[in-house]
Motif scaffolding. Structure first.
Motif, short mmCIF file in Angstrom:
data_model
loop_
_atom_site.label_atom_id
_atom_site.label_comp_id
_atom_site.label_asym_id
_atom_site.label_seq_id
_atom_site.Cartn_x
_atom_site.Cartn_y
_atom_site.Cartn_z
N ILE A 259 -27.78 1.43 23.92
CA ILE A 259 -27.29 2.77 24.24
C ILE A 259 -28.46 3.72 24.45
CG2 ILE A 259 -26.07 4.77 23.28
CD1 ILE A 259 -24.16 2.74 21.94
N TRP A 260 -29.49 3.62 23.62
CA TRP A 260 -30.67 4.47 23.76
C TRP A 260 -31.36 4.23 25.10
CZ3 TRP A 260 -36.06 3.11 23.44
CH2 TRP A 260 -36.90 4.22 23.42
N VAL A 261 -31.49 2.97 25.49
CA VAL A 261 -32.15 2.64 26.76
C VAL A 261 -31.32 3.15 27.94
CG1 VAL A 261 -32.76 0.71 28.28
CG2 VAL A 261 -33.46 0.69 25.89
N MET A 262 -30.01 2.99 27.88
CA MET A 262 -29.15 3.41 28.99
C MET A 262 -29.11 4.93 29.15
SD MET A 262 -28.14 0.85 30.51
CE MET A 262 -27.61 -0.83 30.46
N THR A 263 -29.30 5.66 28.07
CA THR A 263 -29.21 7.12 28.14
C THR A 263 -30.57 7.79 28.28
OG1 THR A 263 -29.23 7.31 25.73
CG2 THR A 263 -27.08 7.18 26.80
N TYR A 264 -31.64 7.00 28.33
CA TYR A 264 -32.99 7.56 28.47
C TYR A 264 -33.13 8.17 29.86
CZ TYR A 264 -37.72 7.76 26.57
OH TYR A 264 -38.91 8.19 26.02
N LYS A 265 -33.77 9.31 29.94
CA LYS A 265 -33.89 10.04 31.21
C LYS A 265 -34.76 9.27 32.19
CE LYS A 265 -33.12 14.53 29.23
NZ LYS A 265 -33.67 15.79 28.82
N LYS A 266 -34.29 9.18 33.42
CA LYS A 266 -35.00 8.44 34.46
C LYS A 266 -36.37 9.06 34.75
CE LYS A 266 -31.42 5.84 35.17
NZ LYS A 266 -31.29 4.67 34.37
N GLU A 267 -36.46 10.38 34.66
CA GLU A 267 -37.74 11.05 34.91
C GLU A 267 -38.78 10.63 33.87
OE1 GLU A 267 -34.89 13.10 34.30
OE2 GLU A 267 -34.33 12.98 36.41
N LYS A 268 -38.35 10.52 32.63
CA LYS A 268 -39.27 10.13 31.56
C LYS A 268 -39.72 8.68 31.75
CE LYS A 268 -41.39 10.98 27.70
NZ LYS A 268 -42.53 11.88 27.64
N ILE A 269 -38.82 7.82 32.17
CA ILE A 269 -39.18 6.43 32.41
C ILE A 269 -40.20 6.34 33.55
CG2 ILE A 269 -38.31 4.20 33.23
CD1 ILE A 269 -35.69 4.86 31.76
N GLU A 270 -39.99 7.11 34.60
CA GLU A 270 -40.93 7.13 35.73
C GLU A 270 -42.29 7.65 35.27
OE1 GLU A 270 -42.37 6.36 39.34
OE2 GLU A 270 -40.33 5.87 38.71
N GLU A 271 -42.30 8.68 34.46
CA GLU A 271 -43.55 9.24 33.95
C GLU A 271 -44.30 8.21 33.09
OE1 GLU A 271 -44.85 12.54 30.64
OE2 GLU A 271 -43.01 12.89 31.77
N LEU A 272 -43.58 7.54 32.22
CA LEU A 272 -44.20 6.54 31.35
C LEU A 272 -44.70 5.34 32.15
CD1 LEU A 272 -41.75 6.63 28.31
CD2 LEU A 272 -44.04 7.59 28.44
N SER A 273 -44.01 4.99 33.23
CA SER A 273 -44.42 3.83 34.02
C SER A 273 -45.70 4.10 34.80
CB SER A 273 -43.30 3.41 34.97
OG SER A 273 -43.13 4.38 35.98
N GLN A 274 -46.04 5.36 35.00
CA GLN A 274 -47.25 5.72 35.74
C GLN A 274 -48.50 5.81 34.83
OE1 GLN A 274 -47.48 5.87 39.05
NE2 GLN A 274 -45.34 5.23 39.05
N ILE A 275 -48.32 5.79 33.55
CA ILE A 275 -49.46 5.93 32.61
C ILE A 275 -50.54 4.87 32.84
CG2 ILE A 275 -50.14 5.80 30.17
CD1 ILE A 275 -47.57 7.28 29.50
N PRO A 276 -50.20 3.58 32.99
CA PRO A 276 -51.28 2.60 33.20
C PRO A 276 -52.04 2.79 34.50
CG PRO A 276 -49.25 1.50 32.56
CD PRO A 276 -48.91 2.93 32.83
N LEU A 277 -51.46 3.46 35.47
CA LEU A 277 -52.08 3.62 36.78
C LEU A 277 -52.96 4.86 36.89
CD1 LEU A 277 -48.96 2.69 38.91
CD2 LEU A 277 -50.79 1.18 38.13
N LYS A 278 -52.85 5.77 35.92
CA LYS A 278 -53.63 7.01 35.96
C LYS A 278 -55.08 6.71 35.63
CE LYS A 278 -49.98 10.20 34.69
NZ LYS A 278 -49.51 11.14 33.66
N GLU A 279 -55.97 7.42 36.36
CA GLU A 279 -57.39 7.33 36.07
C GLU A 279 -57.80 8.57 35.28
OE1 GLU A 279 -59.88 6.53 39.37
OE2 GLU A 279 -58.48 5.08 40.23
N HIS A 280 -58.59 8.37 34.27
CA HIS A 280 -59.01 9.50 33.44
C HIS A 280 -60.43 9.86 33.74
CE1 HIS A 280 -55.40 9.70 31.02
NE2 HIS A 280 -55.40 8.37 31.07
#
Length: 56
Positions: free
Chosen positions: A35-56
Protein backbone atom coordinates in the motif's frame (compact mmCIF):
# COMPACT_ATOMS: atom_id res chain seq x y z
CA UNK A 1 16.00 -35.07 15.38
CA UNK A 2 12.77 -33.57 14.06
CA UNK A 3 10.72 -36.04 16.11
CA UNK A 4 12.34 -34.72 19.28
CA UNK A 5 11.66 -31.10 18.29
CA UNK A 6 8.09 -31.98 17.30
CA UNK A 7 7.52 -33.74 20.62
CA UNK A 8 8.93 -30.78 22.57
CA UNK A 9 6.77 -28.31 20.65
CA UNK A 10 3.64 -30.41 21.19
CA UNK A 11 4.14 -30.36 24.95
CA UNK A 12 4.16 -26.55 25.13
CA UNK A 13 0.71 -25.19 25.96
CA UNK A 14 -0.58 -22.66 23.44
CA UNK A 15 2.23 -23.19 20.93
CA UNK A 16 -0.19 -23.47 17.99
CA UNK A 17 -0.76 -19.70 18.05
CA UNK A 18 2.83 -18.85 17.03
CA UNK A 19 2.64 -20.00 13.38
CA UNK A 20 -0.63 -18.11 12.99
CA UNK A 21 0.86 -14.95 14.51
CA UNK A 22 3.94 -15.25 12.30
CA UNK A 23 1.80 -15.58 9.18
CA UNK A 24 -0.36 -12.60 10.16
CA UNK A 25 2.65 -10.40 10.89
CA UNK A 26 4.23 -11.41 7.57
CA UNK A 27 0.99 -10.80 5.65
CA UNK A 28 0.19 -7.42 7.19
CA UNK A 29 3.77 -6.18 6.86
CA UNK A 30 3.85 -6.88 3.13
CA UNK A 31 0.31 -5.60 2.67
CA UNK A 32 1.28 -2.31 4.34
CA UNK A 33 4.48 -2.17 2.29
CA UNK A 34 2.49 -2.71 -0.91
CA UNK A 35 0.00 0.00 0.00
CA UNK A 36 2.85 2.39 0.83
CA UNK A 37 4.54 1.72 -2.52
CA UNK A 38 1.31 2.13 -4.49
CA UNK A 39 0.46 5.44 -2.82
CA UNK A 40 3.97 6.93 -3.07
CA UNK A 41 4.01 10.10 -5.17
CA UNK A 42 5.27 9.61 -8.71
CA UNK A 43 7.21 12.88 -8.58
CA UNK A 44 9.15 11.70 -5.53
CA UNK A 45 9.96 8.38 -7.21
CA UNK A 46 11.24 10.23 -10.29
CA UNK A 47 13.35 12.52 -8.09
CA UNK A 48 14.84 9.59 -6.19
CA UNK A 49 15.57 7.69 -9.40
CA UNK A 50 17.70 10.59 -10.67
CA UNK A 51 19.98 10.70 -7.59
CA UNK A 52 22.56 8.19 -8.94
CA UNK A 53 22.82 10.14 -12.20
CA UNK A 54 23.50 13.55 -10.64
CA UNK A 55 27.04 14.88 -10.70
CA UNK A 56 28.22 16.77 -7.66
Amino acid sequence: MFEQIKHNMETIAGVEIYPILSLLIFFFFFLALGIWVMTYKKEKIEELSQIPLKEH
